[in-house]
Write an enzyme that holds these catalytic residues in place. Structure first.
Site, PDB file in Angstrom:
ATOM      1  N   SER A   1      38.304 105.430  82.175  1.00 50.12           N
ATOM      2  CA  SER A   1      36.854 105.484  82.032  1.00 50.12           C
ATOM      3  C   SER A   1      36.322 106.517  83.013  1.00 50.12           C
ATOM      4  CB  SER A   1      36.275 104.099  82.350  1.00 50.12           C
ATOM      5  OG  SER A   1      34.944 104.226  82.803  1.00 50.12           O
TER       6      SER A   1
ATOM      7  N   LYS B   1      39.623 100.883  84.681  1.00 52.01           N
ATOM      8  CA  LYS B   1      39.789 100.756  83.231  1.00 52.01           C
ATOM      9  C   LYS B   1      41.021 101.464  82.678  1.00 52.01           C
ATOM     10  CE  LYS B   1      37.361  99.157  80.430  1.00 52.01           C
ATOM     11  NZ  LYS B   1      36.008  99.487  79.960  1.00 52.01           N
TER      12      LYS B   1
ATOM     13  N   HIS C   1      42.042  81.403  62.563  1.00 51.83           N
ATOM     14  CA  HIS C   1      40.660  81.452  63.081  1.00 51.83           C
ATOM     15  C   HIS C   1      40.627  81.945  64.522  1.00 51.83           C
ATOM     16  CE1 HIS C   1      39.718  78.800  59.617  1.00 51.83           C
ATOM     17  NE2 HIS C   1      40.844  78.203  59.959  1.00 51.83           N
TER      18      HIS C   1
ATOM     19  N   GLU D   1      41.659 101.900  68.771  1.00 56.57           N
ATOM     20  CA  GLU D   1      40.252 101.812  68.361  1.00 56.57           C
ATOM     21  C   GLU D   1      39.907 102.933  67.383  1.00 56.57           C
ATOM     22  OE1 GLU D   1      37.564 101.117  71.812  1.00 56.57           O
ATOM     23  OE2 GLU D   1      39.437 100.756  72.851  1.00 56.57           O
TER      24      GLU D   1
END
Ligand code: ARG
Length: 470
Positions: free
Chosen positions: A278, A284, A157, A291
């Site tokens: 970024s 970043k 979980h 992804e």
């Protein structure tokens, strides 16, 4: 008229229909399989006396010439041809005249395309994907071998649950990939029957020898029903389904990597070469590769759905709908190749941060089960031990401490079976080292897993090399 079916027709095809109908843009990549298949067919026609041997030899020579001219770039595949089968036959006829026109005796594009596609997948797509998967699995094993003692929290979980090691955790993916490889091999086994000789749908009156053709194309056998041979694409669906599972596994792994390189976890750091920045936020460093893999998984599922939907209400035998098979399955092949070949070096170059993993493992009471087990080993029934430990955890939270730091006097308030040896029993290292059960995280159990994985990979590859390599 220049068209193949000029006899029956009195008008040229509308150019829009021609474009709509054409599959050359996506089936051109099968040219090698198409030509190899035609060579085998022409040879068989000659051997069986269906065409003159001398003509069969000329056709064979002509076909090999076309292949080497395409390979060398001397012959460009005409984007206006209807499909690769028509294109090769047209060029052959241009080069050989009437002799070239004999190639299509006792054959149809229906059995031809079904044969080409199986042959192409078996020899040009699956082996590449297979090798990439093996490399990835070996890369995972290589990383695991360096992290038998890197303790990290195991989760359920997404809550810290019990301690494992990084080796143990990532080897779970090696196991998934091993099954994925097995699934690919199963697909190959079933697609290893040759449709050629089914002709349009109902076989032929010529005395063909399908086994001779199958043997020269290195197929394991021939499809036993001519209608089935030309009309099913279950081999594409099965493959797309195996691909979907591979993507699902890669996607889960990618998701974990996305989390692991966040500041919230910081279990790993991706190499700069495999991260992106970024355009606005200077700090970043984004895990775009993982992804994108997560995103592209949906695309492969889509290809599977395209194929399933395409087939579901087609009457026997061939229907033009089935031309759509190639774009879907090739897109899935290309997506997989792209994803795995980027994922593997990204994984190989990432930095693992064991200290951060251990720090995370030290919080979250992931040794609570071991604390309960300590009491069980001293004779308490598990449920009572579970309850006493639960109260201890609540007490720790109240005091803002951990089980490791809670004084023994506190322990004894909840159960008099507790003694000083509890601290050793609940130390993270003990928790991991003692989980020696088969498949567990103890380094010795993980070492067994690694040996078995390596042996399984070897066995898979030996079987494959012997049977399916050209
Ligand atoms: N380009 C076609 C395909 O990919 C080849 C088979 C055409 N057969 C036919 N009967 N029109 O399916």
């Amino acid at each position: 008229m220049s068209m193949m079916w000029a006899g029956r027709f009195s008008k040229e095809i509308d150019s829009r229909v021609n474009d709509f109908n054409s599959s050359i843009k996506f089936d051109a990549r099968m040219y090698r399989s198409d030509i190899t298949g035609s060579v085998a067919h022409a040879h068989m026609l000659g051997e069986q006396g269906i065409i003159d041997k001398s003509e069969s030899e000329k056709i064979t020579e002509g076909l090999w010439g076309i292949l080497s001219d395409i390979d060398s770039g001397k012959l460009e595949i005409d984007p206006n041809a209807e499909d690769i089968h028509m294109f090769v036959e047209q060029v052959l006829t241009e080069r050989l005249g009437d002799t070239g026109k004999r190639l299509h005796t006792s054959r149809s594009r229906n059995d031809q395309v079904a044969t080409d596609l199986r042959h192409h997948l078996k020899y040009e797509e699956i082996p590449v994907i297979r090798t990439l998967l093996c490399d990835l699995t070996e890369t995972i094993i290589g990383i695991a071998e360096q992290h038998y003692y890197t303790v990290m929290p195991g989760y359920t979980h997404l809550q810290r649950a019990q301690p494992v090691t990084f080796a143990h955790h990532i080897l779970a993916y090696a196991q998934m990939l091993l099954r994925d490889l097995g699934r690919l091999d199963d697909c190959v086994k079933r697609m290893d029957e040759m449709p050629l000789g089914a002709c349009a749908l109902a076989g032929t009156t010529y005395p063909i020898d399908r086994n001779m053709t199958a043997a020269s194309l290195n197929f394991g056998g021939v499809c036993q029903n001519s209608l089935d041979a030309v009309s099913d694409r279950d081999f594409c669906i099965e493959l797309a389904s195996a691909f979907s599972l591979i993507m699902m596994h890669l996607s889960r792994f990618s998701e974990e990597i996305v989390m692991w390189c966040s500041w919230e976890f910081k279990f790993i750091e991706l190499d700069d070469a495999y991260s992106t920045g970024s355009s606005i936020m200077p700090q970043k460093k984004n895990p775009d590769v993982t992804e994108l893999i997560r995103g592209k998984t949906g695309r492969v599922y889509g290809d599977l759905m395209t194929l399933l939907s395409m087939m579901k209400n087609l009457p026997l035998a061939y229907n033009k709908d089935m031309q759509e098979d190639k774009e879907a399955i090739f897109d899935a092949c290309d997506t997989l190749k792209l994803c795995i070949s980027t994922f593997t070096p990204m994984l190989a170059t990432m930095t693992v941060l064991p200290d951060n993993m251990r720090r995370a493992a030290a919080k979250g009471f992931i040794n609570a089960t071991d604390c309960a087990d300590y009491l069980v080993k001293k004779g308490l029934p598990f449920r009572s031990a579970y309850k006493a430990t639960g109260s201890l955890v609540a007490r720790c939270i109240e005091l803002g401490t951990t089980l490791e730091e809670l004084p023994i006097a506190e322990y004894k308030k909840y159960c008099d079976l507790f003694d000083d040896d509890v601290y050793d029993a609940i130390s993270l290292d003990t928790c991991v080292m003692q989980r020696k059960s088969e498949g567990g995280p103890a380094p010795e159990a993980v070492a067994v897993q690694v040996e078995r994985l390596k042996a399984a990979l070897r066995a898979l590859n030996d079987g494959y090399e012997n049977k399916y390599r050209k």
